[in-house]
Design a protein around this motif. Sequence first.
Motif, PDB file in Angstrom:
ATOM      1  N   ILE A   1       0.820  -1.211   0.000  1.00 21.07           N
ATOM      2  CA  ILE A   1       0.000   0.000   0.000  1.00 21.07           C
ATOM      3  C   ILE A   1       0.855   1.262   0.000  1.00 21.07           C
ATOM      4  CG2 ILE A   1      -1.812   1.274   1.222  1.00 21.07           C
ATOM      5  CD1 ILE A   1      -2.691  -1.425   2.424  1.00 21.07           C
ATOM      6  N   ILE A   2       1.864   1.302   0.865  1.00 18.74           N
ATOM      7  CA  ILE A   2       2.672   2.520   0.950  1.00 18.74           C
ATOM      8  C   ILE A   2       3.538   2.679  -0.303  1.00 18.74           C
ATOM      9  CG2 ILE A   2       4.661   1.484   2.155  1.00 18.74           C
ATOM     10  CD1 ILE A   2       4.759   4.062   3.853  1.00 18.74           C
ATOM     11  N   LEU A   3       3.970   1.573  -0.889  1.00 13.46           N
ATOM     12  CA  LEU A   3       4.734   1.654  -2.135  1.00 13.46           C
ATOM     13  C   LEU A   3       3.858   2.157  -3.271  1.00 13.46           C
ATOM     14  CD1 LEU A   3       7.520   1.105  -3.363  1.00 13.46           C
ATOM     15  CD2 LEU A   3       6.792  -1.250  -3.790  1.00 13.46           C
ATOM     16  N   ALA A   4       2.605   1.680  -3.326  1.00 14.08           N
ATOM     17  CA  ALA A   4       1.660   2.168  -4.337  1.00 14.08           C
ATOM     18  C   ALA A   4       1.414   3.660  -4.161  1.00 14.08           C
ATOM     19  CB  ALA A   4       0.351   1.390  -4.239  1.00 14.08           C
TER      20      ALA A   4
ATOM     21  N   GLU B   1       2.474   8.910  -6.531  1.00 16.64           N
ATOM     22  CA  GLU B   1       2.736  10.336  -6.312  1.00 16.64           C
ATOM     23  C   GLU B   1       4.072  10.767  -6.912  1.00 16.64           C
ATOM     24  OE1 GLU B   1       2.610  10.702  -2.107  1.00 16.64           O
ATOM     25  OE2 GLU B   1       0.419  10.558  -1.967  1.00 16.64           O
ATOM     26  N   LYS B   2       4.872   9.783  -7.373  1.00 11.37           N
ATOM     27  CA  LYS B   2       6.216  10.038  -7.909  1.00 11.37           C
ATOM     28  C   LYS B   2       7.063  10.831  -6.918  1.00 11.37           C
ATOM     29  CE  LYS B   2       4.896   9.699 -12.771  1.00 11.37           C
ATOM     30  NZ  LYS B   2       4.948  10.296 -14.120  1.00 11.37           N
ATOM     31  N   ASN B   3       6.961  10.414  -5.660  1.00  9.35           N
ATOM     32  CA  ASN B   3       7.709  11.048  -4.577  1.00  9.35           C
ATOM     33  C   ASN B   3       9.040  10.307  -4.422  1.00  9.35           C
ATOM     34  OD1 ASN B   3       8.728  11.958  -2.091  1.00  9.35           O
ATOM     35  ND2 ASN B   3       6.671  12.276  -1.263  1.00  9.35           N
ATOM     36  N   LYS B   4      10.085  10.806  -5.057  1.00 11.55           N
ATOM     37  CA  LYS B   4      11.369  10.110  -5.088  1.00 11.55           C
ATOM     38  C   LYS B   4      11.995   9.981  -3.702  1.00 11.55           C
ATOM     39  CE  LYS B   4      12.770  11.170  -9.845  1.00 11.55           C
ATOM     40  NZ  LYS B   4      13.840  11.747 -10.705  1.00 11.55           N
ATOM     41  N   LYS B   5      11.978  11.053  -2.939  1.00  9.28           N
ATOM     42  CA  LYS B   5      12.598  11.018  -1.616  1.00  9.28           C
ATOM     43  C   LYS B   5      11.922   9.977  -0.733  1.00  9.28           C
ATOM     44  CE  LYS B   5      13.654  13.893   2.418  1.00  9.28           C
ATOM     45  NZ  LYS B   5      13.542  15.256   3.020  1.00  9.28           N
TER      46      LYS B   5
ATOM     47  N   LEU C   1       7.716  -8.403  -4.518  1.00  2.00           N
ATOM     48  CA  LEU C   1       6.674  -7.376  -4.606  1.00  2.00           C
ATOM     49  C   LEU C   1       7.288  -6.003  -4.838  1.00  2.00           C
ATOM     50  CD1 LEU C   1       3.648  -6.543  -4.200  1.00  2.00           C
ATOM     51  CD2 LEU C   1       4.238  -6.179  -1.792  1.00  2.00           C
ATOM     52  N   TRP C   2       8.280  -5.648  -4.029  1.00  2.91           N
ATOM     53  CA  TRP C   2       8.946  -4.336  -4.188  1.00  2.91           C
ATOM     54  C   TRP C   2       9.546  -4.211  -5.583  1.00  2.91           C
ATOM     55  CZ3 TRP C   2      14.009  -3.336  -5.455  1.00  2.91           C
ATOM     56  CH2 TRP C   2      14.420  -2.002  -5.343  1.00  2.91           C
ATOM     57  N   PHE C   3      10.229  -5.237  -6.032  1.00  3.37           N
ATOM     58  CA  PHE C   3      10.901  -5.211  -7.332  1.00  3.37           C
ATOM     59  C   PHE C   3       9.908  -5.066  -8.485  1.00  3.37           C
ATOM     60  CE2 PHE C   3      12.077  -7.769 -11.049  1.00  3.37           C
ATOM     61  CZ  PHE C   3      13.145  -7.026 -11.526  1.00  3.37           C
ATOM     62  N   LEU C   4       8.848  -5.891  -8.497  1.00  2.00           N
ATOM     63  CA  LEU C   4       7.901  -5.879  -9.608  1.00  2.00           C
ATOM     64  C   LEU C   4       7.091  -4.591  -9.657  1.00  2.00           C
ATOM     65  CD1 LEU C   4       6.612  -9.571  -9.652  1.00  2.00           C
ATOM     66  CD2 LEU C   4       8.206  -8.469 -11.228  1.00  2.00           C
ATOM     67  N   LEU C   5       6.705  -4.056  -8.512  1.00  2.00           N
ATOM     68  CA  LEU C   5       5.959  -2.790  -8.520  1.00  2.00           C
ATOM     69  C   LEU C   5       6.840  -1.655  -9.031  1.00  2.00           C
ATOM     70  CD1 LEU C   5       3.702  -2.614  -5.330  1.00  2.00           C
ATOM     71  CD2 LEU C   5       3.048  -2.986  -7.704  1.00  2.00           C
ATOM     72  N   THR C   6       8.104  -1.646  -8.610  1.00  2.00           N
ATOM     73  CA  THR C   6       9.022  -0.619  -9.103  1.00  2.00           C
ATOM     74  C   THR C   6       9.221  -0.760 -10.602  1.00  2.00           C
ATOM     75  OG1 THR C   6      10.179  -0.614  -6.969  1.00  2.00           O
ATOM     76  CG2 THR C   6      11.310   0.397  -8.835  1.00  2.00           C
ATOM     77  N   TYR C   7       9.361  -1.983 -11.061  1.00  3.44           N
ATOM     78  CA  TYR C   7       9.552  -2.245 -12.494  1.00  3.44           C
ATOM     79  C   TYR C   7       8.332  -1.810 -13.304  1.00  3.44           C
ATOM     80  CZ  TYR C   7       9.981  -4.876 -16.849  1.00  3.44           C
ATOM     81  OH  TYR C   7      10.033  -5.241 -18.168  1.00  3.44           O
ATOM     82  N   VAL C   8       7.133  -2.182 -12.830  1.00  4.63           N
ATOM     83  CA  VAL C   8       5.899  -1.857 -13.548  1.00  4.63           C
ATOM     84  C   VAL C   8       5.665  -0.351 -13.601  1.00  4.63           C
ATOM     85  CG1 VAL C   8       3.369  -2.013 -13.416  1.00  4.63           C
ATOM     86  CG2 VAL C   8       4.757  -4.070 -13.165  1.00  4.63           C
TER      87      VAL C   8
ATOM     88  N   ARG D   1      -6.159   5.304 -12.573  1.00  2.00           N
ATOM     89  CA  ARG D   1      -5.549   5.775 -11.338  1.00  2.00           C
ATOM     90  C   ARG D   1      -4.376   4.884 -10.970  1.00  2.00           C
ATOM     91  NH1 ARG D   1      -9.342   7.149  -6.602  1.00  2.00           N
ATOM     92  NH2 ARG D   1      -7.402   8.176  -6.040  1.00  2.00           N
ATOM     93  N   LYS D   2      -3.194   5.451 -10.926  1.00  2.00           N
ATOM     94  CA  LYS D   2      -1.978   4.695 -10.698  1.00  2.00           C
ATOM     95  C   LYS D   2      -1.982   3.994  -9.341  1.00  2.00           C
ATOM     96  CE  LYS D   2       0.194   5.661 -14.540  1.00  2.00           C
ATOM     97  NZ  LYS D   2       0.505   4.594 -15.521  1.00  2.00           N
ATOM     98  N   PHE D   3      -2.479   4.673  -8.326  1.00  5.50           N
ATOM     99  CA  PHE D   3      -2.479   4.077  -6.990  1.00  5.50           C
ATOM    100  C   PHE D   3      -3.206   2.741  -7.003  1.00  5.50           C
ATOM    101  CE2 PHE D   3      -4.754   3.466  -2.913  1.00  5.50           C
ATOM    102  CZ  PHE D   3      -3.670   3.320  -2.068  1.00  5.50           C
ATOM    103  N   TRP D   4      -4.404   2.697  -7.560  1.00  7.89           N
ATOM    104  CA  TRP D   4      -5.171   1.462  -7.575  1.00  7.89           C
ATOM    105  C   TRP D   4      -4.611   0.457  -8.567  1.00  7.89           C
ATOM    106  CZ3 TRP D   4      -7.839   0.366  -3.573  1.00  7.89           C
ATOM    107  CH2 TRP D   4      -8.429   1.382  -2.820  1.00  7.89           C
ATOM    108  N   LYS D   5      -4.036   0.937  -9.642  1.00  6.97           N
ATOM    109  CA  LYS D   5      -3.390   0.019 -10.593  1.00  6.97           C
ATOM    110  C   LYS D   5      -2.286  -0.771  -9.891  1.00  6.97           C
ATOM    111  CE  LYS D   5      -2.697   1.473 -14.777  1.00  6.97           C
ATOM    112  NZ  LYS D   5      -3.483   0.558 -15.625  1.00  6.97           N
ATOM    113  N   TYR D   6      -1.476  -0.073  -9.078  1.00  9.04           N
ATOM    114  CA  TYR D   6      -0.402  -0.746  -8.357  1.00  9.04           C
ATOM    115  C   TYR D   6      -0.960  -1.677  -7.279  1.00  9.04           C
ATOM    116  CZ  TYR D   6       2.482   2.855 -10.572  1.00  9.04           C
ATOM    117  OH  TYR D   6       3.101   3.682 -11.489  1.00  9.04           O
ATOM    118  N   ILE D   7      -2.052  -1.272  -6.639  1.00  6.97           N
ATOM    119  CA  ILE D   7      -2.677  -2.132  -5.621  1.00  6.97           C
ATOM    120  C   ILE D   7      -3.166  -3.432  -6.257  1.00  6.97           C
ATOM    121  CG2 ILE D   7      -4.655  -2.399  -4.076  1.00  6.97           C
ATOM    122  CD1 ILE D   7      -2.542  -0.656  -2.852  1.00  6.97           C
ATOM    123  N   TYR D   8      -3.853  -3.329  -7.402  1.00  8.29           N
ATOM    124  CA  TYR D   8      -4.351  -4.529  -8.086  1.00  8.29           C
ATOM    125  C   TYR D   8      -3.192  -5.428  -8.502  1.00  8.29           C
ATOM    126  CZ  TYR D   8      -8.647  -1.743  -8.601  1.00  8.29           C
ATOM    127  OH  TYR D   8      -9.765  -0.978  -8.371  1.00  8.29           O
TER     128      TYR D   8
END
Length: 370
Positions: A122-125, A130-134, A165-172, A295-302
């Motif tokens: 959830i927090i990664l999504a 938000e494209k919050n790099k920091k 999970l971290w790797f694939l979400l970052t990749y996608v 919506r990117k947030f929900w796309k990443y959640i799914y």
Amino acid sequence: MKIKVEPFERMRRFEYIVPLIYISLLIIGIFMVRTATYGEYIEDNYYKQIIFSILGIVVFFFTYFLKERILKSIIPHLYGITLLLLIYVLFFERARYGARRWIRIGPVGIQPSHLFLIFTLIILAKYLSEKNKKAYYILSFTTLIGLALIFKQPDLGMTLFTFTLWFLLTYVSGQHEKTWKTSLFLMLFSMPFAFYFMKDYQRARIIGFLFPEKNAAGVAYNTLQAVKAIGSGGLFGKGYLNGFMNLSNFVPEDHNDFITAVIGEELGFLGIILIIFLYGLLIYRLYIYAQKTERKFWKYIYFGTIVIIYLHVYENIGMNLGIMPVTGVPLPLISYGGSQIITFSFLLGLVTKGIATTEMFTENNYLDNE
């Protein structure tokens, strides 16, 4: 022409297939735990499974009605608390079965690693959308700490699941290409060395997986018995509460890690195909909505939910069939255990809410009206 969608209209469409699959899996789990513990000293786990399932349904609908803005505001705190729980369980909880994974609250055991996996999603999504790099780099660092703590428990399966999970979400997401490439290289490079940091029983499980015939009376015993039980069920199975290997306790932990063996023996090949179909349909529905939403947030959640469910199902069924090493990964919503039921109920309640709020609506809550 675009029409403004009022807030009270956003929840008017309810996705019914995902909840139906969710309830079906819970019911199957209750019946399978019943037969897996029938006549044993742990037979009361059947009643606990019913209570866990009821609590799971409550969590499911609580999450469904939780507002998105509230979820996004509290998720950093939930993530931080879970990270502290991983530290607590490692240093202050008593080891069980050679591992420090559970926090006992009365008769109930909670695995913080399950919560950490869900909250990481959830927090990664949130930060990727938000494209919050920091915030993303801080999160990646704390996730690395969490991975080290989970590996130390030890829980190799959940360590690999969380990293994947971290790797694939970052990749996608299409962001931070150098980060995921470097992380993947370091992960692959360190895997041979990680073998020497494992516990003795973990190394023995891997060796037993590679050479099962030489370890038939030892570490490969559970897997070989599970394979025999599944094979003895044939196409239609021996019937509910009629599995000889199940009722004779030939398959250890058959109410938990090896519950697939019970399904295969008593419900047969068709029973296993049924649960694979239910998981497959669930994944397919989530994939469809991941493709449709803007919506990117929900796309990443799914997408993250698909990854989590697939990894659990593949690993659990795989280790019951002898094609994957034993890692203690439960079959979602079917294996005995309150921790996994609560976490998957939360996750599926979340995606059901996401579908209801985004299926018909665009990023700015407008409907097209040509």
